[in-house]
Design a protein around this motif. Structure first.
Motif, short mmCIF file in Angstrom:
data_model
loop_
_atom_site.label_atom_id
_atom_site.label_comp_id
_atom_site.label_asym_id
_atom_site.label_seq_id
_atom_site.Cartn_x
_atom_site.Cartn_y
_atom_site.Cartn_z
N PHE A 1 6.07 6.97 -6.05
CA PHE A 1 4.82 7.53 -5.54
C PHE A 1 4.72 9.00 -5.90
N GLN B 1 0.82 -1.21 0.00
CA GLN B 1 0.00 0.00 0.00
C GLN B 1 0.86 1.27 0.00
N ASP B 2 0.20 2.40 -0.22
CA ASP B 2 0.91 3.67 -0.13
C ASP B 2 0.90 4.13 1.32
N PRO B 3 1.84 4.99 1.70
CA PRO B 3 1.87 5.50 3.07
C PRO B 3 0.63 6.33 3.39
N PHE C 1 -0.66 10.34 -0.87
CA PHE C 1 0.06 9.59 -1.89
C PHE C 1 -0.88 8.89 -2.87
N GLY C 2 -0.37 8.68 -4.09
CA GLY C 2 -1.05 7.80 -5.03
C GLY C 2 -0.71 6.36 -4.70
N GLN C 3 -1.23 5.44 -5.52
CA GLN C 3 -1.07 4.01 -5.24
C GLN C 3 0.32 3.49 -5.57
#
Lengths: 117, 120
Positions: free
Chosen positions: B91, A41-43, B110-112
């Motif tokens: 990102f 996942q993203d932060p 943030f994006g994925q």
């Protein structure tokens, strides 16, 4: 140049235990941010502090608390740990008091990998 | 609330070639910052480049440059002369600058992410 320091780098805890993550920002930086990155996942933003005061709060569970101390280091306290808390926890710092656009740059530490079993 | 979308889950490029990573965002704000961060296998988050919304000129940092289209809310990253060390997750991130009062200032959204692989 000195970077953001996080300790410990790895932490293994059992369910319902507590954990404390520490962050030492870049020297002279006055703002600290905490992010949580789950697997793949993203932060996600958790919480931030500026000059020892809470600045903003994101999707941080009530079981978590954090503070920034007089020397600007910050600690993230996590209680009643759940399996879903297993993640990489980043601390980032910036120098809000700096004039210009670079004041908005956040520099990340290496992260603390928390595993809850 | 702001949203950031990276529509390319994975990209690959040959060493020494050029690659462009896409990013779009949605916001009602007029003043904001956009960033690209690189996350190599070590998982360290490394700042690559910064763009201020009030600047029309596209930011450039050595082999990295952006194409910022404010009206289209598009922010792509171009990597020239790709190197093996560029292999990483990239990102795109949005930030409302602090100083305007209210909440949600200063945090990164943030994006994925896009996984970039550079092949020899």
């Amino acid at each position: 140049a000195a970077g953001v320091i996080q300790s410990p780098r790895h932490l293994i805890k059992e369910k319902r235990e507590t954990a404390t993550l520490k962050c030492y920002p870049i020297p002279r930086h006055d703002t600290v941010y905490w992010y949580q990155q789950g697997p793949g996942q993203d932060p996600q933003f958790l919480i931030s502090f500026y000059e020892k005061m809470q600045s903003d709060k994101g999707s941080i569970p009530d079981r978590f608390s954090a503070q920034q101390f007089s020397d600007y280091h910050s600690e993230l306290n996590m209680s009643s740990l759940e399996l879903g808390d297993s993640a990489l926890y980043f601390c980032a710092s910036s120098l809000r008091g700096l004039a210009g656009d670079k004041a908005h740059e956040q520099y990340f530490g290496p992260g603390t990998r928390l595993t809850v079993t | 609330a702001q949203t950031v979308t990276q529509s390319q889950p994975e990209m690959s490029v040959q060493e020494a070639e050029t690659v462009t990573l896409s990013c779009t965002y949605d916001t009602s704000e007029n003043n904001y910052y956009l960033f690209w961060y690189k996350q190599p296998p070590s998982r360290q988050m490394i700042l690559v480049i910064r763009q201020e919304a009030y600047k029309q000129q596209n930011a450039t940092e050595n082999r990295f440059s952006v194409n910022f289209q404010k009206a289209a809310k598009s922010f792509s990253l171009k990597i020239s002369d790709s190197q093996l060390g560029d292999t990483a997750m990239y990102f795109c991130a949005f930030m409302k600058p602090w100083g305007g009062g209210g909440t949600s200032y200063g945090k990164l959204t943030f994006g994925q992410g896009t996984i970039l692989t550079v092949h020899p």
